[in-house]
Design an enzyme around this catalytic site. Structure first.
Site, PDB file in Angstrom:
ATOM      1  N   SER A 171      17.508  10.573   8.582  1.00  0.00           N
ATOM      2  CA  SER A 171      18.373  11.263   8.685  1.00  0.00           C
ATOM      3  C   SER A 171      18.758  12.456   8.208  1.00  0.00           C
ATOM      4  O   SER A 171      19.747  13.058   7.940  1.00  0.00           O
ATOM      5  CB  SER A 171      19.297  10.019   7.412  1.00  0.00           C
ATOM      6  OG  SER A 171      19.138   9.950   6.208  1.00  0.00           O
ATOM      7  N   LYS A 219      10.892  14.903  10.909  1.00  0.00           N
ATOM      8  CA  LYS A 219      10.237  14.168  10.503  1.00  0.00           C
ATOM      9  C   LYS A 219       9.743  13.397  11.342  1.00  0.00           C
ATOM     10  O   LYS A 219      10.592  12.881  12.512  1.00  0.00           O
ATOM     11  CB  LYS A 219      10.645  13.617   9.021  1.00  0.00           C
ATOM     12  CG  LYS A 219      10.678  14.300   7.764  1.00  0.00           C
ATOM     13  CD  LYS A 219      10.002  13.907   7.144  1.00  0.00           C
ATOM     14  CE  LYS A 219       9.624  12.371   6.305  1.00  0.00           C
ATOM     15  NZ  LYS A 219       8.481  12.215   5.803  1.00  0.00           N
ATOM     16  N   HIS A 262      18.964 -38.252   6.126  1.00  0.00           N
ATOM     17  CA  HIS A 262      17.625 -38.494   7.020  1.00  0.00           C
ATOM     18  C   HIS A 262      18.362 -38.027   8.287  1.00  0.00           C
ATOM     19  O   HIS A 262      18.383 -38.743   8.673  1.00  0.00           O
ATOM     20  CB  HIS A 262      17.349 -40.145   6.586  1.00  0.00           C
ATOM     21  CG  HIS A 262      15.999 -40.630   6.612  1.00  0.00           C
ATOM     22  ND1 HIS A 262      15.026 -40.272   7.433  1.00  0.00           N
ATOM     23  CD2 HIS A 262      15.127 -40.706   5.993  1.00  0.00           C
ATOM     24  CE1 HIS A 262      13.790 -40.515   7.811  1.00  0.00           C
ATOM     25  NE2 HIS A 262      13.760 -41.020   6.366  1.00  0.00           N
ATOM     26  N   THR A 271     -15.073   8.230   3.840  1.00  0.00           N
ATOM     27  CA  THR A 271     -15.478   7.140   3.013  1.00  0.00           C
ATOM     28  C   THR A 271     -14.793   7.275   1.233  1.00  0.00           C
ATOM     29  O   THR A 271     -15.002   8.442   0.876  1.00  0.00           O
ATOM     30  CB  THR A 271     -16.845   6.408   2.635  1.00  0.00           C
ATOM     31  OG1 THR A 271     -17.197   7.789   2.387  1.00  0.00           O
ATOM     32  CG2 THR A 271     -17.462   6.081   4.527  1.00  0.00           C
ATOM     33  N   HIS A 272     -14.332   6.160   1.197  1.00  0.00           N
ATOM     34  CA  HIS A 272     -13.522   6.549  -0.299  1.00  0.00           C
ATOM     35  C   HIS A 272     -12.519   7.936  -0.078  1.00  0.00           C
ATOM     36  O   HIS A 272     -11.705   8.512  -0.850  1.00  0.00           O
ATOM     37  CB  HIS A 272     -14.309   7.321  -1.437  1.00  0.00           C
ATOM     38  CG  HIS A 272     -15.071   6.286  -1.180  1.00  0.00           C
ATOM     39  ND1 HIS A 272     -14.867   5.018  -2.529  1.00  0.00           N
ATOM     40  CD2 HIS A 272     -16.695   6.027  -1.319  1.00  0.00           C
ATOM     41  CE1 HIS A 272     -16.662   4.337  -2.683  1.00  0.00           C
ATOM     42  NE2 HIS A 272     -17.007   5.131  -1.574  1.00  0.00           N
ATOM     43  N   GLU A 312       3.890   1.323   9.643  1.00  0.00           N
ATOM     44  CA  GLU A 312       4.583   0.890   8.654  1.00  0.00           C
ATOM     45  C   GLU A 312       5.063  -1.030   8.243  1.00  0.00           C
ATOM     46  O   GLU A 312       4.970  -1.987   7.382  1.00  0.00           O
ATOM     47  CB  GLU A 312       5.739   1.567   7.508  1.00  0.00           C
ATOM     48  CG  GLU A 312       4.634   2.952   7.175  1.00  0.00           C
ATOM     49  CD  GLU A 312       6.188   4.092   6.946  1.00  0.00           C
ATOM     50  OE1 GLU A 312       5.102   4.731   6.513  1.00  0.00           O
ATOM     51  OE2 GLU A 312       6.683   3.978   7.463  1.00  0.00           O
TER      52      GLU A 312
END
Length: 435
Positions: free
Chosen positions: A269, A274, A74, A146-147, A281
């Site tokens: 890697s 890149k 407790h 849009t879309h 993200e």
């Protein structure tokens, strides 16, 4: 929350030692009121306050509570036992007439209040960056989508202005949630005040500048906590909305803006070229947690009878994690937007890549308004040529100019394909925000 995704201030605030200091604040505040009412000795309260200032609760105390709790099973009993060991006989007047949840829930509100204050600072910092960037790119042309498809011209600054406006609403929701949680509950077992005077609760609330929970059972109603988690989850959707937009704009085919890429940073890697949007993200992933915490918070609202503790184990995770995830993600995104790499020339190139298709509505309106054509007939002319432009890559203006059914002159087409005409009311929108 793991250290990787926590902020120093909130990590310290939600430590075990900090939690026990919040518990002690509740206990001493209640004891102060009881001493005023003559229910406990004033000397005992004075002695405990001095002792706690001289020897504040620390990680060693938290470790001792854990040792005792391993036997008692407790946490409040372990806490009060450890207090007696640390501060002596005066501690026997602690927890007089209270039940465990009085202390735990009210102290948790203290931690949530401080946490939301810190998160609010982070939201304001993010809003300020959006405001600065909105002003910077107020008149920078870009294509609205849009879309995911080119729609009509707009400015890059309008994106930031829209985000800033959303953050204003987030601040309102966080303020409302913070006010909802700033309540004191010291009503004793099942909320009847049988062993503690209602005046104690009222005096503590007045001393803190808070309100009392008007009616409770043996726990504070969990819709309050769900509201806090809801405000944080909705704020998370704002973070994700911004993060996803940056991720789209960084795509190689778009390349209108990108996250900062530090000296020595590596994107892969295996592929040295890149540059990945890892920061946004990361923000996107953390906002998924915020929505998950809200689901658990909603499930914590219905408890058995006057209380059970099915909410307790979940709250030990979701409440500190939610505020830390929100704070961390906000700070990360603030850094991204502050140091965002923007390519205005690429924006203009992308805007023009479809050979003027983005000006089709202006052509449609000129046919209707200036040449008196029926909407259906005008639409047929513009769409026929627009679809041909899609298929062949030839400019819409050139196709319209050769169309024998098109009555617009060269001057008309100059007006129809005028970029600045589309942006003429941007200042009006910015003035609504004092920019």
């Amino acid at each position: 929350m793991i250290d990787r995704y926590s902020t120093p201030e909130l990590r310290a605030l939600w430590s075990e030692a900090s939690k026990y200091r919040a518990w002690l604040k509740v206990e001493l505040s209640a004891m102060d009121a009881q001493a005023t009412l003559g229910e406990v000795p004033r000397e005992a309260h004075t002695e405990l306050v001095a002792a706690s200032e001289r020897d504040p609760l620390d990680e060693a105390f938290a470790a001792r509570v854990a040792e005792i709790e391993a036997v008692t099973r407790h946490d409040i009993v372990a806490f009060t036992t450890a207090l007696s060991e640390r501060y002596g006989d005066a501690a026997r007047f602690i927890h007089h007439g209270l039940t465990s949840t009085d202390v735990v829930d009210t102290a948790q509100n203290l931690l949530l209040d401080e946490s939301l204050a810190l998160v609010t600072e982070d939201v304001r910092a993010l809003r300020e960056v959006c405001r600065t960037q909105a002003a910077t790119y107020k008149h920078t042309p870009t294509v609205g989508r849009t879309h995911g498809i080119h729609a009509e011209p707009m400015t890059f600054g309008l994106k930031f202005l829209n985000w800033m406006s959303t953050l204003d609403r987030d601040l309102e929701r966080l303020h409302a949630a913070r006010e909802r949680i700033r309540v004191v509950m010291l009503s004793g077992s099942v909320g009847t005040y049988a062993h503690v005077s209602p005046q104690v609760e009222e005096m503590v609330a007045a001393a803190w500048g808070w309100r009392v929970a008007l009616v409770t059972n043996q726990t504070l109603a969990r819709d309050r906590h769900a509201e806090v988690l809801s405000a944080l989850a909705i704020f998370g959707t704002t973070l994700e909305k911004i993060a996803v937009e940056i991720r789209h704009l960084q795509r190689s085919e778009v390349r209108e803006a990108m996250e900062p890429f530090g000296a020595g940073q590596k994107g892969s890697s295996s592929m040295p070229h890149k540059k990945n949007p890892i920061l946004t993200e990361n923000v996107t992933g953390l906002t998924r947690l915020l929505r998950g915490y809200l689901v658990t918070g909603l499930e914590n609202v219905p408890l058995w009878h006057e209380r059970d503790i099915s909410h307790s184990s979940a709250e030990r995770v979701i409440l500190p994690d939610a505020v830390q995830a929100a704070s961390y993600a906000a700070r990360r995104l603030t850094g991204v937007l502050k140091n965002l790499v923007v390519f205005p020339e690429r924006m203009l190139k992308n805007l023009n890549d479809l050979g003027g298709l983005v000006f089709s509505q202006r052509v449609l309106h000129l046919l209707i308004d200036d040449r008196g054509m029926a909407r259906e007939a005008a639409y047929a002319i513009v769409q026929r040529n627009a679809l041909q432009s899609w298929e062949t890559g030839e400019g819409l203006r050139d196709l319209l100019k050769r169309d024998p059914e098109n009555p617009l002159t060269d001057d008309d087409l100059d007006r129809a394909f005028d970029l600045q005409w589309y942006l003429r009311e941007v200042d009006h929108t910015f003035r609504r925000f004092g920019l």
